[in-house]
Design a protein around this motif. Structure first.
Motif, PDB file in Angstrom:
ATOM      1  N   ASN A  88      45.434   4.542 -44.224  1.00  0.00           N
ATOM      2  CA  ASN A  88      46.590   5.425 -44.256  1.00  0.00           C
ATOM      3  C   ASN A  88      46.257   6.858 -43.822  1.00  0.00           C
ATOM      4  O   ASN A  88      47.161   7.646 -43.591  1.00  0.00           O
ATOM      5  N   GLN A  89      44.993   7.207 -43.739  1.00  0.00           N
ATOM      6  CA  GLN A  89      44.593   8.522 -43.236  1.00  0.00           C
ATOM      7  C   GLN A  89      44.867   8.558 -41.739  1.00  0.00           C
ATOM      8  O   GLN A  89      44.568   7.602 -41.022  1.00  0.00           O
ATOM      9  N   ASN A  90      45.421   9.649 -41.251  1.00  0.00           N
ATOM     10  CA  ASN A  90      45.818   9.732 -39.836  1.00  0.00           C
ATOM     11  C   ASN A  90      44.693   9.377 -38.872  1.00  0.00           C
ATOM     12  O   ASN A  90      44.902   8.621 -37.929  1.00  0.00           O
ATOM     13  N   SER A  91      43.516   9.924 -39.068  1.00  0.00           N
ATOM     14  CA  SER A  91      42.409   9.679 -38.140  1.00  0.00           C
ATOM     15  C   SER A  91      41.975   8.218 -38.146  1.00  0.00           C
ATOM     16  O   SER A  91      41.726   7.631 -37.095  1.00  0.00           O
ATOM     17  N   ILE A  92      41.894   7.621 -39.323  1.00  0.00           N
ATOM     18  CA  ILE A  92      41.504   6.218 -39.432  1.00  0.00           C
ATOM     19  C   ILE A  92      42.628   5.329 -38.903  1.00  0.00           C
ATOM     20  O   ILE A  92      42.388   4.362 -38.184  1.00  0.00           O
ATOM     21  N   SER A  93      43.857   5.670 -39.232  1.00  0.00           N
ATOM     22  CA  SER A  93      45.014   4.913 -38.763  1.00  0.00           C
ATOM     23  C   SER A  93      45.066   4.895 -37.232  1.00  0.00           C
ATOM     24  O   SER A  93      45.308   3.851 -36.622  1.00  0.00           O
ATOM     25  N   ASP A  94      44.812   6.035 -36.618  1.00  0.00           N
ATOM     26  CA  ASP A  94      44.807   6.124 -35.159  1.00  0.00           C
ATOM     27  C   ASP A  94      43.687   5.261 -34.574  1.00  0.00           C
ATOM     28  O   ASP A  94      43.893   4.532 -33.610  1.00  0.00           O
ATOM     29  N   PHE A  95      42.512   5.318 -35.177  1.00  0.00           N
ATOM     30  CA  PHE A  95      41.381   4.522 -34.705  1.00  0.00           C
ATOM     31  C   PHE A  95      41.725   3.028 -34.765  1.00  0.00           C
ATOM     32  O   PHE A  95      41.533   2.300 -33.785  1.00  0.00           O
ATOM     33  N   ILE A  96      42.245   2.590 -35.902  1.00  0.00           N
ATOM     34  CA  ILE A  96      42.595   1.175 -36.082  1.00  0.00           C
ATOM     35  C   ILE A  96      43.697   0.761 -35.102  1.00  0.00           C
ATOM     36  O   ILE A  96      43.628  -0.305 -34.488  1.00  0.00           O
ATOM     37  N   SER A  97      44.707   1.590 -34.937  1.00  0.00           N
ATOM     38  CA  SER A  97      45.806   1.220 -34.035  1.00  0.00           C
ATOM     39  C   SER A  97      45.311   1.091 -32.593  1.00  0.00           C
ATOM     40  O   SER A  97      45.806   0.245 -31.846  1.00  0.00           O
TER      41      SER A  97
END
Length: 101
Positions: A88-97
């Motif tokens: 749910n953290q923006n940076s991790i979410s972006d990486f996963i997406s």
């Protein structure tokens, strides 16, 4: 004693290290030499290592697909499960997406 100072990390550096650690953990859990194989292929094809994949998830995805093929989704699910609520953290979410595309 000074040689053991903890370095101060900004948020992006922290996420970079977290992502590298998670990916390395997942790869080592698959097979003992998986990390070495992935790092070798990342170096050969993209001149990066798992320490740099936070900024290059598409490169990681390409290498993982080339090695694991249809099992890529299983690897991705392992990565996501380790991140847990951090997804749910923006940076991790972006990486996963970027790995999911």
């Amino acid at each position: 004693m000074d040689e053991y100072k903890v370095k101060n990390l900004n948020a992006d550096e922290t996420y970079r290290e977290l992502v590298a650690t998670v990916i390395e953990h997942v790869l080592l859990g698959i097979e003992i030499d998986s990390l070495e194989i992935i790092n070798k292929k990342l170096k050969e094809e993209y001149s990066i290592s798992t320490n740099e994949i936070f900024d290059h998830p598409e490169s990681l995805k390409s290498v993982l697909i080339s090695i694991y093929g249809d099992s890529y989704d299983l690897v991705l699910n392992k990565i996501k499960s380790i991140f847990g609520t951090s997804v749910n953290q923006n940076s991790i979410s972006d990486f996963i997406s970027r790995l999911e595309r």
